[in-house]
Design an enzyme around this catalytic site. Sequence first.
Site, PDB file in Angstrom:
ATOM      1  CE1 TYR A   1       1.619  63.785  51.271  1.00 49.28           C
ATOM      2  CE2 TYR A   1       0.865  64.457  53.448  1.00 49.28           C
ATOM      3  CZ  TYR A   1       0.926  64.664  52.077  1.00 49.28           C
ATOM      4  OH  TYR A   1       0.285  65.736  51.523  1.00 49.28           O
TER       5      TYR A   1
ATOM      6  CD  GLU B   1      25.795  48.671  51.921  1.00 52.67           C
ATOM      7  OE1 GLU B   1      25.587  48.058  52.974  1.00 52.67           O
ATOM      8  OE2 GLU B   1      25.546  49.882  51.775  1.00 52.67           O
TER       9      GLU B   1
END
Length: 212
Positions: free
Chosen positions: A117, A71
């Site tokens: 966040y 990948e």
Amino acid sequence: MTEMRSAVERVAHSIHRRGLTHGRTGNLAVREGDRILVTPTGVSLADVSSADLSVLDAEGRHLEGPPPTKEAFLHVAVLRARPSAHAVVHTHSVHAAALSCLADLDQVEPLPPLTAYYGMRVAPLEVVPYFAPGDQAATGAVQRAATRSHALLLRNHGPVIAGVDLDAALDAVEELEHTAHIFFLTSGMRTAPLTTQHLAALQPQPRQEPTS
């Protein structure tokens, strides 16, 4: 590049220790100049060694070291699309991966901004259509999505997130996993996602020049 190698080993081990990956899944990359360090194929992140990393050029060609993760092209595509990013982390973390498998996944906002966040470190989250793991046909879709956001969710797979460095990318991966967990815990309940105004207020404000 010694410092970068040590950072890859440290973050790889941290990802495995935090339970953000399993088995021999997950991979990461860091860019320094015209070289990209990536984790090798077939190695658990728990066992990654700074001495045994793959080195690629900016186009993804293997230059030295063990064979790279299959990948690696994902990392190269994201780094190409985001010149300000120097690191990419890809995991199969449980809740983010589960989110990627939902049949009715919202393609525009796959995960509501439930926490500040998440708004600061992740949003917006871009969905990338399904491709088989290692299928380089995904390169174009990944690169296009990465021009719009540093945070990608691969359908039926997991997150790929870029950052200015490995620690920033890891923080965002962990925040995505945390918010996805909250999303599933509150499934079927009324929630109060952050508004557009809330999200805008979280973004860094332009520096104001002092007036004379």
